[in-house]
Enzyme design. Structure first.
Site, short mmCIF file in Angstrom:
data_model
loop_
_atom_site.label_atom_id
_atom_site.label_comp_id
_atom_site.label_asym_id
_atom_site.label_seq_id
_atom_site.Cartn_x
_atom_site.Cartn_y
_atom_site.Cartn_z
N GLY A 185 0.83 -1.20 0.00
CA GLY A 185 0.00 0.00 0.00
C GLY A 185 0.86 1.25 0.00
CD GLN B 67 8.40 -3.51 6.12
OE1 GLN B 67 7.94 -2.39 6.24
NE2 GLN B 67 8.04 -4.29 5.13
CD GLU C 243 6.10 5.44 6.47
OE1 GLU C 243 5.70 6.33 5.75
OE2 GLU C 243 5.55 5.15 7.57
MO1 MOS Z 1 2.86 5.10 5.10
S1 MOS Z 1 3.09 6.55 3.59
O1 MOS Z 1 2.49 6.17 6.40
O2 MOS Z 1 1.52 4.18 4.70
#
Ligand code: MOS
Length: 689
Positions: free
Chosen positions: A235, A586, A653
């Site tokens: 996603g 990740q 992230e």
């Molecule tokens: Mo991430 S861009 O916070 O799903």
């Protein structure tokens, strides 16, 4: 009693749903068998960027061909007002961006729906549009806040005086292009109405959020919308909230009285589900001759849409990276006739740290100082803008240990010194950071027969390993082996969970799961529920971030300018690593996405049409296996007891933050060419080689 050695958390356990995925038994939103009367939907998208839709005509010959309904604003059911105007599909005649859903064909077969959609006659009154972001746009304004709730501008000291008085300054502008998420599983919904209740098999990052917003549109309380999201094929932010596909499928199911499936084709992802805003970023740095920063100024220009203000927090990470007495950050937005930007992995940090970390590299060159040493000299003791102490910060350790592991020490700092055959070789470094967050969630645990436990929470696993990690966390909190834990997630009717976003899933859900499991064990009861809201409220404060350092080695073809990344290395300090196997995956995934940002990815604007001309994976380039040579991630054993019961920071992230800058800095070192306009295509390098 489970001893530390037997603890599940920290073990490299394979994904619990892995065998189901390999066998094809794991079901995704567009794969559920929901009955023989299933109908298929296809969206007709706007061919213009701005205007009004006055009529839709269906070819009678095509209509006879298995078509059940053609919906558009002239005949669609009225919805309640939406918080997100992009979900108000078919509620007005206005066209706000090219690619907007204007009509939906529902048919007995997918082929019939697609064919009929292609032959719809759309009568449109087109208006002039504006799709070009520029620093002199007359409609630029300062938003009140940037996402999620930061001040748009900050200032302290006197930046101009510091710049004017400094022996060394850098003043550079970096540009990042619009980018699009490309999850392996495109957005999809299968919708059906059971009496007056709505059931959605939907691919998203937040089932309870989707239930609430779709329920709101159809006048239903969230508990009468059942969102099932058992497995998700990625996603990256684009599925963080309900997208128009869910509304359209629900509406079509209501009108036809049948289950309806809407799987967006890949091309539609380039207009209907969001993108990362392009940015134009000016960074000015001032320093003493020995490399102590005296001023940092980071000014960002970016875009939003006419429909919705989405203000990406591009300069926010600059507020806590380096010490400097005089500082300023600011964001300016212009609202264009384009789709609304949305979340894309490390929104803000990913583009923002390109500009800051490349500017730091440029400053190191001017100072004739090692870029790692420059960063070390400007390490702050507290958050420079808020004055809050860091809960933990091991950035310098990441730089130093990373340098050792990567082999930095004998690097010749001069550019364009190393050549092997046709290749110029260079290395680069950049810092990485990402905030550590947790959001309120609730979990429930039940003792089942035969010594096993069922743990439930409405979380989702985007492919990250969330289900596995929660199983590990529950096992430790219950003091039983993982084989005795059955984890139920991916269903909005389970206890309420926060979004799988902001790298906050494991921390948020793990907190609730730990609470529920401990409470069950301590109470001796058969069932326990735990809501983390109060605990999270008590612990809210600034100063919580993960840090990292990225290192890249590139080779640049002297004849063609082609860039290859021969080594990419990340060293992270991200709290306790809950599962080294899924964590490594990740980190590497983020770094690969960072490589795409540095070298391949860009949505190319056609200003005449007000759209991006590339809208599939043939023309929007992402790294493939052949692009990845050596890629490694390691981490420090960071202990931080101010975060959550697991001591974890988010890791989803941070891998994309800093890796593009490390690659760009390595390109400069290899060739002497500074690319300040991403991606670093060969045509931007070759003329200067
Ligand atoms: Mo991430 S861009 O916070 O799903």
């Amino acid at each position: 009693m489970t001893t530390t050695a037997e603890r599940a958390v920290g073990q490299p356990i394979g994904r619990v749903e892995g065998p189901d995925k390999v066998r094809g038994a794991a079901r995704y939103a567009a794969e559920y068998p929901v009955g023989d009367d299933l109908a298929y939907a296809w969206v007709a998208q706007s061919p213009v960027a701005r205007g009004t839709l006055t009529d839709v005509t269906v070819d009678p010959l095509v209509e006879a061909d298995d078509v059940l309904a053609v919906l558009w604003h002239g005949n669609a059911p009225r919805l309640a007002e939406a918080d997100d105007p992009e979900l108000a599909v078919f509620q007005s005649d206005r066209i706000s961006y090219r690619g907007q859903a204007l009509a939906l064909v529902v048919a007995r077969t997918l082929e019939a729906a697609r064919r009929a959609a292609a032959t719809l006659q759309l009568d449109i009154e087109q208006e002039p549009h504006d799709s070009v972001l520029r620093t002199d746009h007359p409609e630029l304004y300062t938003p009140e806040k940037v996402n999620p709730n930061f001040p748009s501008d900050t200032a302290s000291g006197d930046v101009e005086a510091a710049l004017a008085g400094a022996p060394v300054t850098v003043d550079v502008t970096y540009r990042t292009p619009p980018l699009h998420n490309s999850p392996m599983e495109p957005h999809a919904t299968t919708a059906l109405w059971a009496d007056d209740d709505l059931v959605l098999y939907d691919s998203n990052q937040h089932p309870p959020g989707v239930a609430a917003s779709i329920g709101g549109l159809f006048g239903l309380p969230a508990d009468r919308v059942h969102v099932i999201t058992e497995h998700v094929g990625g996603g990256f932010g684009s599925k963080g909230t309900a997208r128009p596909n869910a509304v359209l499928a629900a509406m079509a199911a209501k009108v036809t009285g049948r289950p309806v499936r809407l799987a967006l084709p890949r091309q539609a992802l380039f207009s209907m589900v969001g993108h990362r805003t392009p940015t134009i970023q000016r960074v000015r740095l001032a320093a003493t001759a020995d490399g102590h920063l005296t001023a940092i100024d980071h000014d960002v220009v970016e875009q939003s849409s006419r429909l919705f203000e989405f203000a990406e927090q591009t300069a926010v990470s600059t507020r806590h990276m380096y010490a400097a007495a005089n500082r300023r950050t600011g964001h300016r937005l212009v609202r264009l006739d384009m789709p609304t930007p949305r979340w894309m992995r490390a929104p803000g940090e990913a583009p923002g740290m390109v500009a800051l970390e490349c500017a730091m590299d440029e400053l190191a060159v001017v100072l004739d100082l090692d870029p790692i040493e420059l960063r070390v000299r400007n390490e702050p003791s507290v958050e420079p803008e808020s004055g809050t102490p860091f809960s933990s910060r091991h950035y310098v350790e990441c730089l130093r240990r990373g340098a050792e592991r990567f082999g930095w020490h004998d690097r010749d700092p001069r550019p364009k010194q190393r050549r092997e055959g046709d290749w110029w070789i260079g290395t680069g470094v950049a810092g990485a950071t990402y905030p550590t967050m947790a959001q309120p969630s609730t979990a429930r645990v039940r003792r089942l027969s035969g010594d096993s436990y069922e743990v439930s929470i409405a979380a989702t696993d985007l492919g990250t390993g969330a289900r596995t990690i929660l199983t590990q966390i529950a096992a430790d909190a219950l003091e039983v082996p993982v084989s005795q834990v059955r984890m139920r997630i991916g269903d909005s009717t389970l206890p309420r969970a926060s979004v799988a976003g902001g790298s906050s899933g494991s921390a948020s859900w793990g907190w609730a799961v730990t609470g529920a499991c401990r409470s069950l064990r301590e109470s001796g009861r058969e069932e326990a529920t735990f809501d983390s809201s109060e605990l999270i409220k008590q612990q809210e404060k600034d100063g919580k971030h993960a840090f990292g350092a990225h290192f890249a080695e590139v080779r640049v073809d002297a004849m063609t300018g082609e860039v290859r990344v021969s080594r990419l290395f990340g060293m992270y300090a991200a709290g306790r690593i809950l599962n080294p196997r899924t964590a490594r995956s990740q980190f590497l995934g983020g770094m690969i996405m960072g490589m795409g940002m540095a070298l391949h990815e860009e949505s190319v604007l056609d200003p005449a049409q007000g759209t991006w001309v590339n809208h599939d994976l043939a023309e929007y380039h992402i790294p493939v296996h052949a692009d990845i040579e050596s890629i490694e991630a390691e981490w420090l054993d960071e202990q931080d007891d101010q975060l959550n019961p697991m001591g974890s920071k988010g890791i989803g992230e941070i891998g994309i933050v800093g890796s593009p800058a490390a690659i760009l800095n390595a390109i400069w070192h290899a060739t002497g060419v500074r690319v300040r306009d991403l991606p670093a295509r060969l045509d931007k390098i070759l003329p200067h080689l």
